[in-house]
Design an enzyme around this catalytic site. Structure first.
Site: not given
Length: 391
Positions: A79, A162
């Site tokens: 991400d 994350e």
């Protein structure tokens, strides 16, 4: 500036690693929207490598099974933070190049944090563990100097969420659902480090210090007690605080303690009866989370302090023989990691870990996020040389 094109499906993980990075950037994967990218990675890993692939949500684990006495983990998150909103920002999707594609500077969201690192993982998976002879020939064509089978078993971990609150972490979910897949002797997190090994990481603690007053009309302020004014000593203590530099296993970790937010007041004509100062403490990995909290409480003695968030740091992890061998291959002195990273999660699992990846961490999350193609290839070369060597 040369615009990049959208990646074809399936994703070709045997192509030049810098061009692979551009292909990954071109697939938007802001936290919560990693599914499309995870689909591409899963398909490529299953088709182009001999690895055992497991998927949990949008997290993917691909493991070799060579029976080597040592297993290392290479991990990275899929991400990114949200796309830039400023006009003319270059940290966007799709990516773009200054100079020749693959050899120039690559711009785009995730270029630094951390699709360059993820591309290196994928390239290593294709080169070290090709699915068949044709795959081996393709990998060899892109890396003619690479020879020999890996001297270590490798686990590749790609995970989601994350860049958001820890409760959503794909790595945390993997640890809960499939702890056996994260077993290993040593781990490398491919966060951007400008090509230097960064050992461990600082911990992070967030607290709220609150003062309570008594509301009154501001025309008759003497009838109340101003909670915002009462917070002044908190700010004075923080402003006067001298942060420490703590040496842990030969690396100097620089701490910081700062007010990062303040809230109080209900209206422009009301004396505020409550004020909350939010404080962030970045502490060296010689302390536990509880010890860090006690340190802040001691500094703010006399005030109501509540912990709202926190994560332990990780010690450098450089004493493991695999770490020492890797630092030698990189050929640069190891550095401390000041920010918190998921090496702390691996440390909690009993796996010593370091940070190592292409790109400048100071460009992470910025609208001018970028990375040099040559730096991505250099990172790949160091890791491949280390993994092919016999322990």
């Amino acid at each position: 500036m040369t615009p990049a094109t959208s990646p074809a499906a399936p994703l070709d993980i045997t192509q030049d690693v810098a061009l692979l990075t551009a292909a990954l950037i071109d697939v938007e994967s802001v936290s919560g929207g990693e599914a499309a990218l995870a689909d591409l990675l899963e398909g490529a890993l299953c088709a182009q490598t001999s690895l055992e692939v497991t998927r949990d949500g949008d997290a993917i684990v691909a493991r070799s099974a060579l029976g080597r006495p040592e297993r290392v983990i290479l991990a990275g998150h899929l991400d990114t933070v949200p796309l830039p909103t400023a006009d003319g920002a270059r940290g966007t999707v799709p990516s773009s190049w200054d100079g020749e594609p693959g050899d120039g500077i690559l711009w785009g969201r995730g270029a630094t944090d951390m699709k360059g690192g993820v591309a290196v993982q994928l390239a290593l998976a294709a080169r070290l563990f090709p699915a068949d002879d044709a795959g081996a020939e393709s990998a060899a064509a892109s890396a003619p100097a690479a020879t020999g089978t890996p001297g270590r078993d490798v686990t590749f971990v790609f995970y989601d969420h994350e860049e958001v609150e820890a409760s959503k972490s794909g790595l945390g979910r993997l640890a809960a659902h499939h702890p056996e897949l994260l077993a290993g002797d040593f781990a490398i997190l491919l966060e951007p480090t400008n090509g230097a090994v960064e050992g461990g990481c600082n911990g992070t603690l967030r607290v709220e210090a609150t003062t309570v007053g008594e509301a009154a009309h501001s025309a008759r302020a003497w009838m109340g007690r101003n909670a915002i004014h009462a917070a002044a000593p908190i700010l004075e203590r923080l402003a006067a605080y001298e942060p420490a530099t703590v040496t842990v296993e030969g690396l100097d970790y620089r701490e910081s303690l700062n007010a990062v937010g303040i809230a109080g007041g209900t209206a422009g004509n009301v004396i505020p009866d409550r004020c909350t100062v939010t404080i962030n403490y970045r502490f060296a990995p010689d302390k536990t989370l509880d010890e860090a909290e006690q340190h802040v409480r001691s500094l703010l003695d006399g005030f109501d302090v509540v912990r709202t968030d926190g994560a332990s740091g990780a010690r450098p992890g450089l004493t493991h023989p695999a770490a020492a061998a890797f630092v030698a291959v990189v050929g640069r002195d190891a550095q401390p990691k000041y920010g918190w990273t998921d090496v702390a999660r691996f440390s909690d699992l009993g796996v010593p870990a370091v940070n190592y990846g292409p790109g400048d961490a100071l460009l992470a999350h910025k609208d001018d996020e970028r990375v040099a193609g040559a730096d991505i290839r250099a990172c790949l070369a160091s890791l491949e040389a280390w993994l092919r060597a016999q322990p």
